[in-house]
Scaffold this motif. Sequence first.
Motif, mmCIF file in Angstrom:
data_model
loop_
_atom_site.group_PDB
_atom_site.id
_atom_site.type_symbol
_atom_site.label_atom_id
_atom_site.label_comp_id
_atom_site.label_asym_id
_atom_site.label_seq_id
_atom_site.Cartn_x
_atom_site.Cartn_y
_atom_site.Cartn_z
ATOM 1 N N ASN A 202 0.806 -1.219 0.000
ATOM 2 C CA ASN A 202 0.000 0.000 0.000
ATOM 3 C C ASN A 202 0.842 1.274 0.000
ATOM 4 O O ASN A 202 0.298 2.378 0.037
ATOM 5 N N GLY A 203 2.166 1.137 -0.024
ATOM 6 C CA GLY A 203 3.038 2.289 -0.130
ATOM 7 C C GLY A 203 3.777 2.671 1.130
ATOM 8 O O GLY A 203 4.580 3.606 1.115
ATOM 9 N N THR A 204 3.549 1.929 2.214
ATOM 10 C CA THR A 204 4.138 2.285 3.504
ATOM 11 C C THR A 204 5.249 1.310 3.882
ATOM 12 O O THR A 204 5.124 0.107 3.689
ATOM 13 N N PRO B 159 3.460 7.545 -2.545
ATOM 14 C CA PRO B 159 2.219 7.523 -3.327
ATOM 15 C C PRO B 159 2.334 6.480 -4.442
ATOM 16 O O PRO B 159 3.282 6.490 -5.221
ATOM 17 N N THR B 160 1.376 5.589 -4.508
ATOM 18 C CA THR B 160 1.479 4.483 -5.459
ATOM 19 C C THR B 160 0.107 4.068 -5.935
ATOM 20 O O THR B 160 -0.920 4.378 -5.310
ATOM 21 N N SER B 161 0.065 3.369 -7.062
ATOM 22 C CA SER B 161 -1.163 2.779 -7.568
ATOM 23 C C SER B 161 -1.170 1.304 -7.193
ATOM 24 O O SER B 161 -0.258 0.560 -7.561
ATOM 25 N N VAL B 162 -2.176 0.885 -6.460
ATOM 26 C CA VAL B 162 -2.257 -0.500 -5.990
ATOM 27 C C VAL B 162 -3.290 -1.245 -6.825
ATOM 28 O O VAL B 162 -4.489 -1.016 -6.703
ATOM 29 N N GLU C 138 -1.348 -6.701 -8.742
ATOM 30 C CA GLU C 138 -0.006 -7.018 -8.257
ATOM 31 C C GLU C 138 0.873 -5.765 -8.209
ATOM 32 O O GLU C 138 2.097 -5.869 -8.116
ATOM 33 N N SER C 139 0.255 -4.608 -8.301
ATOM 34 C CA SER C 139 0.992 -3.350 -8.317
ATOM 35 C C SER C 139 1.082 -2.764 -6.913
ATOM 36 O O SER C 139 0.423 -3.212 -5.985
ATOM 37 N N GLY C 140 1.885 -1.721 -6.798
ATOM 38 C CA GLY C 140 2.058 -1.027 -5.530
ATOM 39 C C GLY C 140 3.527 -0.856 -5.214
ATOM 40 O O GLY C 140 4.387 -0.855 -6.092
ATOM 41 N N LEU C 141 3.826 -0.694 -3.936
ATOM 42 C CA LEU C 141 5.214 -0.653 -3.474
ATOM 43 C C LEU C 141 5.697 -2.088 -3.331
ATOM 44 O O LEU C 141 5.163 -2.864 -2.536
ATOM 45 N N TYR D 77 8.256 0.841 -7.199
ATOM 46 C CA TYR D 77 6.824 1.027 -6.962
ATOM 47 C C TYR D 77 6.111 1.355 -8.267
ATOM 48 O O TYR D 77 6.735 1.697 -9.277
ATOM 49 N N THR D 78 4.778 1.224 -8.245
ATOM 50 C CA THR D 78 3.932 1.618 -9.360
ATOM 51 C C THR D 78 3.529 3.071 -9.170
ATOM 52 O O THR D 78 2.997 3.445 -8.118
ATOM 53 N N ARG D 79 3.768 3.897 -10.180
ATOM 54 C CA ARG D 79 3.431 5.311 -10.051
ATOM 55 C C ARG D 79 1.918 5.503 -9.995
ATOM 56 O O ARG D 79 1.144 4.729 -10.575
ATOM 57 N N PRO D 80 1.450 6.556 -9.307
ATOM 58 C CA PRO D 80 0.009 6.822 -9.233
ATOM 59 C C PRO D 80 -0.597 7.035 -10.615
ATOM 60 O O PRO D 80 0.079 7.475 -11.556
#
Length: 441
Positions: free
Chosen positions: A62-64, A82-85, A88-91, A115-118
Amino acid sequence: MLRYPGFIAAALLAAGTLPALAAPPPDLAVVRVPDASTTFSSAVAVRAPRDGSNRLFVVQRNGTIRVIKNGTLLPTPFLTVPTSVGSESGLLGLAFHPNFGKANLAHNTEFYVFYTRPSADPQLGNYEDEAIARFTVPTPTSDVATATGTIIMRLPDLQDNHNGGDIHFGSDGYLYISSGDSGAQGNPHGFAECLWKKPADSNKNSCGTNPNGAQYFLLGKMLRIDVDNRGGTVSADMCGSSGISPAEYSIPASNPHVATSNTCDEIWSRGFRNPWRFSFDRADDRMIIGDVGQGNYEEITVSAAGAGGLDHGWSRCEGRHYDDVSGSGTTCPATTGTVAPVIEYDHTSRCAVSGGYVFRGPVRRMQGTYFYGDSCSSNLWWSESSGATWDAGGENVITTLGSGSIYGFGEDEAGYIYIVRSNGQIHRLVSEFIFADGLQP
């Protein structure tokens, strides 16, 4: 470049040879970390800098990133990205610079994330970019990082799965990055094999470019870059620097495709479907990769230190079996010239391998044992870690060490291994067999 062999590996090598595998000790157990009441949201990895602090950093999709210090979970996150979840995406990855926390050394406040960019950010492909970014801490001992980082690499993507996303520094001081094949089932565009700027053209037999469409340069690969030497001009063969200038990394001169034209020179090896988790054996620098299969087989592959330019076979091969080429009954690598996995298992009650670590901690009976798992099973697998084929006598399964599917692993500074589970629990593998003679205290 700086080398940083672990003190345990150095002691083993000084003794003359690495210890032979026996088996996990009979009292092998797990301990909840940091305690029996703490769970984590969408955790995928545990990482530890080799800075003497004994801190653990828990990577959450979740980016944390959370910090466990002196056995206690700190209330303030280390970093929130900040990430797009998506599916299988995210941090997905975290790597501390080899000099992190070491006084008077360059780059001692730096760490990197994958990570996946927003979705609101500009993107190079049909889906949000995968990115590698550099962050810092105010001082080498800080428990909270500086919130703003610098993007050093962007990977265009096609879908929200098969992202790889694991990152580690090798003992050569270079940053290694795993990327998946885009998520399109069966690798229809041939991204995993192509070394140049490949469009989504539904033609896996072509590696040509399409100047009028999105190009997916670095998917299905293992990448290697030099993050210390930066600030130069972005060359045509630096495919991950699109939109980033001056360059935030350089290409190691020993990368396998540096001397060729029309190749993305970040590429270290190719032919992966989704190398979700990988690790380095701290005793001999072998790279050990868990590559998630498609319909039938999961695999663990290994390459020796410095062995770049290898083709790991996807999508001609799934494990040791043919996938989209015909054969004559021989195993796939025998006729394709690709890297054979050291471990292969089918999808009987399992679905996606989570690569682990070779144990090099202070429990002698576990030294040289490779531990791994699967995201559709709470069981833990172990194997010998030598020879061309591991688990030659059959799969070694431990069914009694906790519940929750296994999403990832971690290794602390002392060499203990951690298991990251789907239910938010983190377990450390423990045993009292810590002496050379295998006897308990």
